[in-house]
Write a protein that holds these residues in place. Sequence first.
Motif, PDB file in Angstrom:
ATOM      1  N   ILE A  38       0.863  -1.183   0.000  1.00 28.05           N
ATOM      2  CA  ILE A  38       0.000   0.000   0.000  1.00 28.05           C
ATOM      3  C   ILE A  38       0.903   1.237   0.000  1.00 28.05           C
ATOM      4  O   ILE A  38       1.172   1.840   1.048  1.00 28.05           O
ATOM      5  N   TYR A  39       1.380   1.611  -1.180  1.00 25.18           N
ATOM      6  CA  TYR A  39       2.376   2.675  -1.301  1.00 25.18           C
ATOM      7  C   TYR A  39       1.974   3.995  -0.633  1.00 25.18           C
ATOM      8  O   TYR A  39       2.837   4.676  -0.062  1.00 25.18           O
ATOM      9  N   PRO A  40       0.706   4.414  -0.679  1.00 25.69           N
ATOM     10  CA  PRO A  40       0.369   5.705  -0.060  1.00 25.69           C
ATOM     11  C   PRO A  40       0.702   5.803   1.427  1.00 25.69           C
ATOM     12  O   PRO A  40       0.880   6.912   1.938  1.00 25.69           O
ATOM     13  N   ILE A  41       0.767   4.662   2.142  1.00 22.96           N
ATOM     14  CA  ILE A  41       1.093   4.733   3.566  1.00 22.96           C
ATOM     15  C   ILE A  41       2.507   4.221   3.853  1.00 22.96           C
ATOM     16  O   ILE A  41       2.920   4.157   5.018  1.00 22.96           O
ATOM     17  N   VAL A 338      -4.323  13.243   0.021  1.00 24.43           N
ATOM     18  CA  VAL A 338      -4.050  13.893   1.302  1.00 24.43           C
ATOM     19  C   VAL A 338      -2.544  13.837   1.478  1.00 24.43           C
ATOM     20  O   VAL A 338      -1.980  12.768   1.712  1.00 24.43           O
ATOM     21  N   MET A 339      -1.864  14.977   1.320  1.00 23.51           N
ATOM     22  CA  MET A 339      -0.409  15.033   1.392  1.00 23.51           C
ATOM     23  C   MET A 339       0.011  15.150   2.853  1.00 23.51           C
ATOM     24  O   MET A 339      -0.075  16.206   3.458  1.00 23.51           O
ATOM     25  N   ASP A 340       0.453  14.035   3.407  1.00 23.23           N
ATOM     26  CA  ASP A 340       0.769  13.982   4.834  1.00 23.23           C
ATOM     27  C   ASP A 340       2.078  14.702   5.139  1.00 23.23           C
ATOM     28  O   ASP A 340       3.033  14.659   4.368  1.00 23.23           O
ATOM     29  N   MET A 341       2.125  15.362   6.298  1.00 30.07           N
ATOM     30  CA  MET A 341       3.313  16.109   6.706  1.00 30.07           C
ATOM     31  C   MET A 341       3.786  15.725   8.103  1.00 30.07           C
ATOM     32  O   MET A 341       4.606  16.405   8.697  1.00 30.07           O
ATOM     33  N   PRO A 359      -4.839  23.369   3.770  1.00 27.64           N
ATOM     34  CA  PRO A 359      -4.109  22.878   4.943  1.00 27.64           C
ATOM     35  C   PRO A 359      -5.066  22.230   5.947  1.00 27.64           C
ATOM     36  O   PRO A 359      -6.160  22.738   6.194  1.00 27.64           O
ATOM     37  N   MET A 360      -4.641  21.104   6.512  1.00 29.43           N
ATOM     38  CA  MET A 360      -5.430  20.421   7.538  1.00 29.43           C
ATOM     39  C   MET A 360      -4.509  20.070   8.705  1.00 29.43           C
ATOM     40  O   MET A 360      -4.033  18.942   8.822  1.00 29.43           O
ATOM     41  N   LEU A 367      -6.422  11.578   9.384  1.00 33.01           N
ATOM     42  CA  LEU A 367      -7.278  11.152   8.272  1.00 33.01           C
ATOM     43  C   LEU A 367      -6.539  10.192   7.354  1.00 33.01           C
ATOM     44  O   LEU A 367      -7.094   9.196   6.883  1.00 33.01           O
ATOM     45  N   LYS A 368      -5.258  10.475   7.102  1.00 35.29           N
ATOM     46  CA  LYS A 368      -4.479   9.593   6.231  1.00 35.29           C
ATOM     47  C   LYS A 368      -4.247   8.242   6.908  1.00 35.29           C
ATOM     48  O   LYS A 368      -4.311   7.199   6.259  1.00 35.29           O
ATOM     49  N   ILE A 369      -3.978   8.264   8.211  1.00 35.43           N
ATOM     50  CA  ILE A 369      -3.845   7.006   8.942  1.00 35.43           C
ATOM     51  C   ILE A 369      -5.147   6.210   8.856  1.00 35.43           C
ATOM     52  O   ILE A 369      -5.144   4.993   8.623  1.00 35.43           O
ATOM     53  N   GLY A 370      -6.259   6.910   8.999  1.00 41.11           N
ATOM     54  CA  GLY A 370      -7.565   6.262   8.898  1.00 41.11           C
ATOM     55  C   GLY A 370      -7.808   5.679   7.522  1.00 41.11           C
ATOM     56  O   GLY A 370      -8.422   4.613   7.395  1.00 41.11           O
TER      57      GLY A 370
END
Length: 389
Positions: A38-41, A338-341, A359-360, A367-370
């Motif tokens: 799962i490349y996005p995570i 969702v571009m995680d930082m 920005p979030m 949200l990305k973890i979810g």
Amino acid sequence: MQNVLIIGGGIAGVEAAIYYRKEGFEVELISDRPYVFIYPIAIWIPVGTSTFDNVAFPLEKLSRRHGFKLTIDRVTSINAKQRAITLEKGGERKTDHLVIATGASKMKHAGIEHTLSICGIPEQSVQLKEKIDALIAKGSGKIAFGFGGNPNDPSGVRGGPGFELFFNLHHHLKKLGIRDRFEMTFFAPMPQPGARMGPKALTLMETLFKRNRFATRYGKKIARFEENGVVFEDESRLESDLTMFIPAGDGQPFIKESDLPLNPAGFIRINEFCEIIGVQGWYAIGDASALEGPDWKAKQGHIAEVMARNAAHNSALAWGFKSGEKKSYRDHLNILCVMDMGNGAGFVYRDDKKALLIPMPIIGHWLKIGWGWYYKMSKMGYIPRIPGM
């Protein structure tokens, strides 16, 4: 019951296997590894906030859950005229109904062995963690992250994960209280990396880079990589103790050597319904295919999944399993992520009408973890799928 052979166990291939089963096909999925990565995570593996086993989801679980056959083998050649593929262990297989979801290869750069990629073979995510841990133990260092382009097909550029890991590493070093001991530089051959996200997103990214004291090297072609840095076309040099580089996508060698219709980059030419041009009953989806659309188009996981579902639907129509209209992937072309930082995220969206980067703080990261949890649970059918996700 009609049989379909799907080659490729990534995000596109998995979605195709699930939805071809839903449409009533007998499915065999051929993958060269026993898990979907799962490349996005995967961006969290190098900084220690996730593990390889959490990102590599076993295909056997999905196979049992959805009732498709799983074969672990590697495709070595494809012959469209003979309607056959050749496997490393399984030999030649003939099929009238094939879905190619084998992903892309990577552009070859001189000295690429001196780099590691968060979008490369999955094991490199662990190697990146080892290199980062060694630098932290050393106490200081020079870090260079970047990505490249493919002049034959710009849609194969993968810049987002590079930015995400860059921000996550910055956050990780800050938490350890040692960020000021590291030089962090982002490099890319294009003058405005990330331009496809739109001008507002570019402006926000520039602000974030300045605020976090990131250096940049943009607009110079990469001549080669060396053990301790990057050398550009004008022989200028970027010193680096760790170089993370994401090459642009390119056609798989065995696909380039095939008789399939290809674009200049070696991606398979398809129509808007994911049907391979001139090869009845064969489909190509995801990174293996040549996308048609606006200049800002990008190959992303959600587009690959749309293509997989559409291929299953269109195949069901072709074989008389259902009635209705064919579905086109072009109706769903957009940039969405969702571009995680590390301590927040940015919601990125672009289509023909608008381009956003919102920005979030804090909640974006969760949200990305979810989403990672949602991906696994929805693929297993334990929770309902959310439309558009």
